[in-house]
Design a protein around this motif. Structure first.
Motif, PDB file in Angstrom:
ATOM      1  N   UNK A  79       0.828  -1.208   0.000  1.00  0.00           N
ATOM      2  CA  UNK A  79       0.000   0.000   0.000  1.00  0.00           C
ATOM      3  C   UNK A  79       0.858   1.253   0.000  1.00  0.00           C
ATOM      4  N   UNK A  80       1.943   1.241   0.798  1.00  0.00           N
ATOM      5  CA  UNK A  80       2.836   2.393   0.845  1.00  0.00           C
ATOM      6  C   UNK A  80       3.459   2.653  -0.530  1.00  0.00           C
ATOM      7  N   UNK A  81       3.848   1.603  -1.236  1.00  0.00           N
ATOM      8  CA  UNK A  81       4.428   1.766  -2.574  1.00  0.00           C
ATOM      9  C   UNK A  81       3.426   2.446  -3.510  1.00  0.00           C
ATOM     10  N   UNK A  82       2.167   2.083  -3.402  1.00  0.00           N
ATOM     11  CA  UNK A  82       1.129   2.696  -4.236  1.00  0.00           C
ATOM     12  C   UNK A  82       0.951   4.161  -3.854  1.00  0.00           C
ATOM     13  N   UNK A  83       0.892   4.435  -2.546  1.00  0.00           N
ATOM     14  CA  UNK A  83       0.769   5.824  -2.089  1.00  0.00           C
ATOM     15  C   UNK A  83       1.946   6.663  -2.590  1.00  0.00           C
ATOM     16  N   UNK A  84       3.155   6.125  -2.490  1.00  0.00           N
ATOM     17  CA  UNK A  84       4.337   6.860  -2.928  1.00  0.00           C
ATOM     18  C   UNK A  84       4.300   7.136  -4.429  1.00  0.00           C
ATOM     19  N   UNK A  85       3.728   6.226  -5.199  1.00  0.00           N
ATOM     20  CA  UNK A  85       3.591   6.450  -6.642  1.00  0.00           C
ATOM     21  C   UNK A  85       2.676   7.639  -6.922  1.00  0.00           C
ATOM     22  N   UNK A  86       1.803   7.941  -5.971  1.00  0.00           N
ATOM     23  CA  UNK A  86       0.906   9.093  -6.096  1.00  0.00           C
ATOM     24  C   UNK A  86       1.462  10.320  -5.383  1.00  0.00           C
ATOM     25  N   UNK A  87       2.693  10.216  -4.856  1.00  0.00           N
ATOM     26  CA  UNK A  87       3.292  11.351  -4.156  1.00  0.00           C
ATOM     27  C   UNK A  87       2.779  11.523  -2.745  1.00  0.00           C
ATOM     28  N   UNK A  88       2.299  10.450  -2.145  1.00  0.00           N
ATOM     29  CA  UNK A  88       1.736  10.509  -0.793  1.00  0.00           C
ATOM     30  C   UNK A  88       2.441   9.530   0.131  1.00  0.00           C
ATOM     31  N   UNK A  89       2.097   9.619   1.413  1.00  0.00           N
ATOM     32  CA  UNK A  89       2.661   8.734   2.423  1.00  0.00           C
ATOM     33  C   UNK A  89       1.541   8.275   3.355  1.00  0.00           C
ATOM     34  N   UNK A  90       1.915   7.461   4.346  1.00  0.00           N
ATOM     35  CA  UNK A  90       0.925   7.027   5.334  1.00  0.00           C
ATOM     36  C   UNK A  90       0.340   8.210   6.105  1.00  0.00           C
ATOM     37  N   UNK A 122      -5.783  11.503   1.511  1.00  0.00           N
ATOM     38  CA  UNK A 122      -6.088  12.856   1.054  1.00  0.00           C
ATOM     39  C   UNK A 122      -4.839  13.689   1.265  1.00  0.00           C
ATOM     40  N   UNK A 123      -4.277  14.163   0.162  1.00  0.00           N
ATOM     41  CA  UNK A 123      -3.033  14.939   0.214  1.00  0.00           C
ATOM     42  C   UNK A 123      -3.274  16.396   0.514  1.00  0.00           C
ATOM     43  N   UNK A 124      -2.202  17.068   0.783  1.00  0.00           N
ATOM     44  CA  UNK A 124      -2.249  18.498   1.090  1.00  0.00           C
ATOM     45  C   UNK A 124      -1.552  19.294  -0.008  1.00  0.00           C
ATOM     46  N   UNK A 125      -2.039  19.145  -1.233  1.00  0.00           N
ATOM     47  CA  UNK A 125      -1.475  19.894  -2.328  1.00  0.00           C
ATOM     48  C   UNK A 125      -0.283  19.222  -2.986  1.00  0.00           C
ATOM     49  N   UNK A 126       0.060  18.001  -2.528  1.00  0.00           N
ATOM     50  CA  UNK A 126       1.159  17.272  -3.154  1.00  0.00           C
ATOM     51  C   UNK A 126       0.566  16.310  -4.152  1.00  0.00           C
ATOM     52  N   UNK A 127       1.391  15.443  -4.688  1.00  0.00           N
ATOM     53  CA  UNK A 127       0.907  14.397  -5.581  1.00  0.00           C
ATOM     54  C   UNK A 127       0.867  14.847  -7.023  1.00  0.00           C
ATOM     55  N   UNK A 128       0.080  14.158  -7.789  1.00  0.00           N
ATOM     56  CA  UNK A 128       0.001  14.420  -9.226  1.00  0.00           C
ATOM     57  C   UNK A 128      -0.650  15.769  -9.461  1.00  0.00           C
ATOM     58  N   UNK A 129      -0.051  16.545 -10.319  1.00  0.00           N
ATOM     59  CA  UNK A 129      -0.677  17.815 -10.694  1.00  0.00           C
ATOM     60  C   UNK A 129      -1.184  17.685 -12.123  1.00  0.00           C
ATOM     61  N   UNK A 130      -2.175  18.442 -12.451  1.00  0.00           N
ATOM     62  CA  UNK A 130      -2.806  18.346 -13.762  1.00  0.00           C
ATOM     63  C   UNK A 130      -2.396  19.488 -14.639  1.00  0.00           C
TER      64      UNK A 130
END
Length: 130
Positions: A79-90, A122-130
């Motif tokens: 799950x952490x690997x998937x979150x990290x692929x989205x630019x997120x963490x636990x 739910x990220x705080x402005x991190x992750x994939x940007x469009x």
């Protein structure tokens, strides 16, 4: 506002909303490929829906040896690997306010796994940007 200007403004607003709420598939080889036709995760805006992960090894696709504790540890790492692929963490999952909880009873989990973990981050402005 003139009808032409109103149409133009509506088109811009709809375009912005469509971009903000576009579904993006999250894929990583650091977590096992799904055992059925579904995604590892889907991101909509700054929210990531991680599919139920089990204790299979990303390199072999086989269940890790041991019992519930070892399977849970591997499922969390997947799950952490998937979150990290989205630019997120636990921290995007396990901090207040906590996400909604789901619980499903099934007669059998794939590969006879003892545990399956799903997450909503739910990220705080991190992750994939469009």
């Amino acid at each position: 506002m003139t009808p032409t200007l109103r149409s133009w403004v509506q088109a811009i607003v709809l375009s912005l909303l469509a971009t903000q709420y576009r579904k993006v598939e999250i894929v990583t080889s650091n977590s096992p490929a799904p055992a059925a036709p579904y995604s590892q995760a889907i991101q909509v805006g700054q929210t990531v829906y991680v599919t139920g992960t089990i204790g299979t090894s990303p390199s072999t696709g086989l269940m890790v040896p041991g019992g519930t504790v070892e399977q849970a540890r591997r499922a969390l790492m997947n799950s952490l690997a998937i979150l990290q692929a989205a630019g997120m963490t636990f921290s995007d999952v396990f901090q207040k306010p906590y996400p909604a909880r789901s619980s499903v009873e099934v007669s059998r989990i794939p590969y006879d796994a003892r545990i399956m973990i799903e997450m909503i981050a739910v990220g705080n402005g991190r992750g994939i940007s469009y």
